[in-house]
Design an enzyme around this catalytic site. Sequence first.
Site, PDB file in Angstrom:
ATOM      1  N   VAL A 174       0.829  -1.214   0.000  1.00  0.00           N
ATOM      2  CA  VAL A 174       0.000   0.000   0.000  1.00  0.00           C
ATOM      3  C   VAL A 174       0.860   1.259   0.000  1.00  0.00           C
ATOM      4  O   VAL A 174       0.412   2.341   0.349  1.00  0.00           O
ATOM      5  CB  VAL A 174      -0.982   0.024   1.194  1.00  0.00           C
ATOM      6  CG1 VAL A 174      -2.129  -0.924   0.945  1.00  0.00           C
ATOM      7  CG2 VAL A 174      -0.276  -0.300   2.503  1.00  0.00           C
ATOM      8  N   CYS A 175       2.106   1.076  -0.411  1.00  0.00           N
ATOM      9  CA  CYS A 175       3.056   2.185  -0.432  1.00  0.00           C
ATOM     10  C   CYS A 175       3.034   2.878  -1.785  1.00  0.00           C
ATOM     11  O   CYS A 175       2.969   2.205  -2.815  1.00  0.00           O
ATOM     12  CB  CYS A 175       4.444   1.618  -0.169  1.00  0.00           C
ATOM     13  SG  CYS A 175       5.733   2.747  -0.635  1.00  0.00           S
TER      14      CYS A 175
END
Length: 327
Positions: A174-175
């Site tokens: 989720v970066c």
Amino acid sequence: MENVFDYEDIQLIPAKCIVNSRSECDTTVELGGHTFKLPVVPANMQTIIDEKIATYLAENGYFYIMHRFEPETRKQFIKDMQERLLIASISVGVKEEEYDFIDNLAKENLIPEFITIDIAHGHSDSVIQMIKHIKTQLPGSFIIAGNVGTPEAVRELENAGADATKVGIGPGKVCITKIKTGFGTGGWQLAAIRLCAKAASKPIIADGGIRTHGDIAKSIRFGASMVMIGSLFAGHEESPGVTVEKDGKLFKEYFGSASEFQKGEKKNVEGKKMWVEHKGHLPDTLTEMEQDLQSAISYAGGTQLNAIRHVDYVVVKNSIFNGDKVY
Ligand SMILES: NC(=O)C1=CN([C@@H]2O[C@H](COP(=O)(O)OP(=O)(O)OC[C@H]3O[C@@H](n4cnc5c(N)ncnc54)[C@H](OP(=O)(O)O)[C@@H]3O)[C@@H](O)[C@H]2O)C=CC1
Ligand SMILES: Nc1nc2c(ncn2[C@@H]2O[C@H](COP(=O)(O)O)[C@@H](O)[C@H]2O)c(=O)[nH]1
């Protein structure tokens, strides 16, 4: 830079098996004077761990690191864990109030077994100062400092007093750091672990980019002592994130610690939210991880995790962003 590769680019080469059953292989690991069942720790993120999961992990011999996003609960959390003779493993940031928090713990003689300094760009004076402050005030705590992505950073944090460093800037599911800033170890996380581990004199925790259980073995092969995992631990029945139903299927939320969902505002956002398909119960995943790692040890021709460190490997070039998308 030479020798740049990621998890997808590597295959480990089997060595002659010396066990009759994979159950003979031992996946335990030592960190900070404690022995844990697996070289794996769920990410210290709000949709991955809460107090209930932390307690389950500690009671069952797994390592855990509680997140730092409900700061006012941390003191009681340490007391609760230690009253039950469980290890207390918490996270801190580097802002002014965190110094007061550490001072307060010292004053009350509350000594967490593990303290993780958790910020995005760990190769910084702010982390070095916090390491020194914790070492002065709570010398009995084992300090994990991060996140970093270079051998220089590992050496500097170790020299400041860190007992372990956490490696990984931008490889997380989720970066979006790699896309928003152009920086990080996304796409070459495994090579970064290798470089950092070569420079390290203390344990390295590989953080982010693990997409399969085989990636845990690969991290160990390239020098990690422990592996931090977010996305593979998201979506369990026990996971703290919200659950929604769509077209008859259940999904759970997984959001970045630098996302607007965590921060409550759209400022310096470097994380996103995704919906992960519901995947059953956490203990089942932990058991499967253990079995897969036992199998990896048997392919490495040994009976202990250490055997994986010595196997040969081939590069099968195949990576770009490790399959991740921005939105
Ligand atoms: N592993 C990874 O790749 C990443 C992880 N994260 C996670 O997100 C959470 C929030 O991280 P973070 O924003 O650092 O935490 P904080 O919001 O607590 O910020 C920590 C301090 O570092 C400063 N800071 C943050 N980023 C940078 C930077 N790139 N350069 C210089 N100073 C910086 C902040 O100031 P200011 O905000 O004013 O700049 C603040 O003073 C953490 O849990 C972290 O692990 C976030 C991004 C990348
Ligand atoms: N750049 C960002 N990285 C983040 C954020 N929140 C967490 N993280 C990092 O990701 C890993 C988990 O990675 P995964 O691939 O296993 O899902 C976690 O441990 C952090 O280091 C964020 O908002 N931005």
